[in-house]
Design an enzyme around this catalytic site. Sequence first.
Site, PDB file in Angstrom:
ATOM      1  N   ASP A 111       0.863  -1.169   0.000  1.00  0.00           N
ATOM      2  CA  ASP A 111       0.000   0.000   0.000  1.00  0.00           C
ATOM      3  C   ASP A 111       0.911   1.234   0.000  1.00  0.00           C
ATOM      4  O   ASP A 111       2.121   1.116   0.232  1.00  0.00           O
ATOM      5  CB  ASP A 111      -0.876  -0.047   1.259  1.00  0.00           C
ATOM      6  CG  ASP A 111      -1.751   1.170   1.413  1.00  0.00           C
ATOM      7  OD1 ASP A 111      -2.370   1.592   0.421  1.00  0.00           O
ATOM      8  OD2 ASP A 111      -1.806   1.720   2.528  1.00  0.00           O
ATOM      9  N   LEU A 112       0.349   2.414  -0.240  1.00  0.00           N
ATOM     10  CA  LEU A 112       1.153   3.640  -0.263  1.00  0.00           C
ATOM     11  C   LEU A 112       0.913   4.504   0.974  1.00  0.00           C
ATOM     12  O   LEU A 112       1.776   4.604   1.845  1.00  0.00           O
ATOM     13  CB  LEU A 112       0.854   4.439  -1.535  1.00  0.00           C
ATOM     14  CG  LEU A 112       1.649   5.732  -1.737  1.00  0.00           C
ATOM     15  CD1 LEU A 112       3.148   5.468  -1.786  1.00  0.00           C
ATOM     16  CD2 LEU A 112       1.189   6.446  -3.003  1.00  0.00           C
TER      17      LEU A 112
END
Length: 225
Positions: free
Chosen positions: A19-20
């Site tokens: 994920d970011l």
Amino acid sequence: MSNPTLTTATHTWSAILFDLDGTITDSAPSITAALAKTFEALGLPVPSQAELVSYVGPPLLEAFKVHAGMNDEQAWKALTVYREHYDNGALDTAVYPGVAGLLERIHDAGIPLALATSKPESMALRILEHFALTPLFDVICGATEDETRSAKSDIVAEALRRLQALGVDTSQSVMVGDRGYDALGAAANGVPTILVEWGYGSPAEAAEAIATVYSSDQLAKKLLG
């Protein structure tokens, strides 16, 4: 968040998805600032900081409906206003300590690496390029601008599809995220999740994860042994 499961690396992962927001970058300040300006521009009361942080992670179109009680038309208008404000401050963020180095280690180990974020793909790419992280990823997958692909399950599915198109074995993939939303989206694709404690999740969100970690060093042990 705390989960004693998988206290040591017990897998050789064939691919790793990250994920970011809340996992690689501490982006809440720029996101919540843009959200506050959005509510102001719409003439609506600005939620508390804690309430604004709850918007970080899930698709914003859906978040406006769930948290602000907006209908489809109102949510789209809010999203349009938000994007205008966020574009100006998107790079006002930072990579969490040790994460860039871990991504380099994964890349150097030859383990295929994919980004799977609910942030629009073009913006995710801009942020990775800003921090010179783009070359470390085999696949960069985010939401579409029209939100037709925004659910985490759909984004993970697309990231896996793109990896497979490159000839990557995705049978032993793992997701790294910070919210229960990440874990549920990955689980819909048969992928387990490790949650990081430095993000924006709560202890209750760890229930769907196979493990939680409190540092990049601990995460490295889970991913690389």
